[in-house]
Design an enzyme around this catalytic site. Sequence first.
Site, PDB file in Angstrom:
ATOM      1  N   LYS A 123       0.884  -1.257  -0.016  1.00 36.34           N
ATOM      2  CA  LYS A 123      -0.041   0.162  -0.013  1.00 36.34           C
ATOM      3  C   LYS A 123       0.973   1.074  -0.137  1.00 36.34           C
ATOM      4  CE  LYS A 123      -2.077   2.740   2.091  1.00 36.34           C
ATOM      5  NZ  LYS A 123      -1.712   4.463   1.658  1.00 36.34           N
TER       6      LYS A 123
ATOM      7  N   GLY B 266       6.629   5.198   8.411  1.00 35.06           N
ATOM      8  CA  GLY B 266       5.906   6.062   8.597  1.00 35.06           C
ATOM      9  C   GLY B 266       6.020   6.879   9.943  1.00 35.06           C
ATOM     10  N   SER B 267       4.883   7.625  10.547  1.00 32.33           N
ATOM     11  CA  SER B 267       5.103   8.378  11.482  1.00 32.33           C
ATOM     12  C   SER B 267       4.603   7.308  12.659  1.00 32.33           C
ATOM     13  CB  SER B 267       3.800   9.376  11.411  1.00 32.33           C
ATOM     14  OG  SER B 267       2.578   8.650  11.648  1.00 32.33           O
ATOM     15  N   THR B 268       5.322   7.694  13.939  1.00 36.26           N
ATOM     16  CA  THR B 268       5.332   6.960  15.122  1.00 36.26           C
ATOM     17  C   THR B 268       3.800   6.848  15.334  1.00 36.26           C
ATOM     18  OG1 THR B 268       7.349   7.597  15.956  1.00 36.26           O
ATOM     19  CG2 THR B 268       5.929   6.711  17.560  1.00 36.26           C
TER      20      THR B 268
ATOM     21  N   ILE C 147       1.037   6.659  13.722  1.00 36.48           N
ATOM     22  CA  ILE C 147       0.200   5.613  12.690  1.00 36.48           C
ATOM     23  C   ILE C 147       1.014   4.170  13.085  1.00 36.48           C
ATOM     24  CG2 ILE C 147      -0.232   4.812  10.635  1.00 36.48           C
ATOM     25  CD1 ILE C 147      -1.741   7.277  11.410  1.00 36.48           C
ATOM     26  N   GLY C 148       2.377   4.096  13.155  1.00 33.89           N
ATOM     27  CA  GLY C 148       2.838   2.885  13.859  1.00 33.89           C
ATOM     28  C   GLY C 148       2.231   2.182  14.918  1.00 33.89           C
TER      29      GLY C 148
ATOM     30  N   GLU D 198       9.580   1.054  11.040  1.00 37.63           N
ATOM     31  CA  GLU D 198      10.472   2.053  10.901  1.00 37.63           C
ATOM     32  C   GLU D 198       9.785   3.606  11.192  1.00 37.63           C
ATOM     33  OE1 GLU D 198      13.514   1.514  10.843  1.00 37.63           O
ATOM     34  OE2 GLU D 198      13.748  -0.447  10.011  1.00 37.63           O
TER      35      GLU D 198
ATOM     36  N   CYS E 208      13.094  10.650   7.552  1.00 38.18           N
ATOM     37  CA  CYS E 208      13.285  10.138   8.957  1.00 38.18           C
ATOM     38  C   CYS E 208      14.499  10.497   9.989  1.00 38.18           C
ATOM     39  CB  CYS E 208      12.773   8.643   9.029  1.00 38.18           C
ATOM     40  SG  CYS E 208      13.855   7.763   8.074  1.00 38.18           S
TER      41      CYS E 208
ATOM     42  N   GLU F 175       9.042  15.763  15.805  1.00 36.52           N
ATOM     43  CA  GLU F 175       9.527  15.783  14.318  1.00 36.52           C
ATOM     44  C   GLU F 175       8.835  16.580  13.669  1.00 36.52           C
ATOM     45  OE1 GLU F 175       8.461  11.975  12.342  1.00 36.52           O
ATOM     46  OE2 GLU F 175      10.636  11.928  11.763  1.00 36.52           O
TER      47      GLU F 175
END
Length: 495
Positions: free
Chosen positions: A186, A239-241, A243-244, A261, A295, A398
């Site tokens: 995706k 991606g972002s923390t 969404i992680g 990551e 990142c 970030e």
Amino acid sequence: MSVADFLAVPRRMLVGGQWVEARSGERIDSLDPATGKVLTSIPAGDGADIDRAVAAARAALDDPRWRDLTPLDRGRLLDRLADLVEEHADELALLESRDNGKPVATARAVDVGTTMKLFRYFAGWPSKFEGATIPVSPRGGLRVLNYTVHEPVGVVGAIVPWNFPMSMASWKLAPALAMGNTVVLKPAELTSLSTLRLAELIGEAGFPDGVVNVVTGLGATAGAALAAHTDVDKIAFTGSTAIGREIARAATGNMKNVSLELGGKSPHVVLPDADLAAVVDAAADAIFFNQGQVCTAGSRLYVHADVYDTVLDGLAERARSIRVGPGSDPATQMGPLVSARQFAAVGAYLDAGRAQGATVVAGGGPVTGLDAEYADGWFLQPTIFADADHSMRIVREEIFGPVLAVMRWTDTDELVRLANDTPYGLAAGIWTRDLATAHRLAARIKAGTVWINCYNYTDPASPFGGYKQSGWGREMGRAVLDAYTETKSVWVNVS
Ligand code: NAI
Ligand code: MG
């Protein structure tokens, strides 16, 4: 294919070897960040399309044309793909630049260069990733042959961001395919075009239908459905923390394997004996490369008090001299940010920095005076804040944009404390001519990557990943193979 021809047709996505529309028929516009205008459109896939793609990936896993390939033949497919990426390098670079905004030279050297190297490097692993024979000590004097084999995890779901679109997709695809998995990918909704073109090349290289599926669509629909899908064996996310965290939660339904990551707020530290000309070049590059949408961006710069003024002056001059413009112009050194949303989010950090008492010494706002064609593009000036400290959002969060916070230090223990005063732990940089000191500092900074007298190098052979909230697991190198395999221990009674 020319980029103009590719963009002239509304794109479809790849499911089980077929180029299809979303079941819903909905589409998403792909925008050009330099103009804000529509380039083309992509299907807005959702859960129904993810279901179809996962079923295709599941079927392909057991297809003898994939399952029964010898390791050398699997490696050969990856090598062919590397050749095709190389042959189409200029086209892929231009497409990436148009969709993401980055300078075309960056896209060529970094995005396409990395993609090619990844497939080339991982092509060697299928025939070299060996199991072991283990000297076990069984009860009752049983004589045993115990050995391990590495098997594919199965169906891999990959969710990737928009900052290095095709390259991030390839960070997942290359090791996943090398280890014999099948993939549902995706891409980010902002930048799916290069990945769709790469998927055509994957077919051309000879990978069987269904081994790689690409479902375009929004994170909240297609992405969330993939993360939660109970017939997906592993999810790999960059991606972002924030969404992680959601992805890790969604993965618990069937306890799928997860690798993440995530974000960073990487410290870049300058000792008084460093080569200051090199520091200025590298510190500017570390934050302005790819418009700061990296990142590992070196977003917190700690300069020793003895050389602080020299470095700050050099950096400010450097930032002011950077040519910001459309990615398609070969003279451009920094392009627009990827989206209106990112432009607004980074702009809000510029306000926050000022409001919390930092001083702008370069940049600080949108770029003006570009050709009328680019008046609606998302161009931001390379920005440097001095007088920053750890109470400020620009130091703690970030930003993911071309915004550097510069701080002064004198005591080494305090420097280490500040460097580690962050929920992230992705990367760090150290500048000094004294290598013994550099090694000692490298050992004390909690980060997955430390660069000494250089910055922002990665390689398919070298492990990459984060401490703390920067992620779970490592990508690249020998280390990533474990993330894309299950290890089976086989006990044979040979008494
Ligand atoms: P994001 O983390 O939302 O997007 C990354 C990918 O995740 C995209 O493919 C997106 O469609 C997908 N996604 C979004 N929501 C999802 C969900 N609920 N379930 C499954 N997949 C989902 O990043 P976004 O919103 O584009 O950028 C926001 C901030 O995230 C940036 O300002 C930056 O700070 C950070 N970021 C960090 C990256 C990194 O590599 N460290 C990369 C991209 C963004
Ligand atoms: Mg775009």
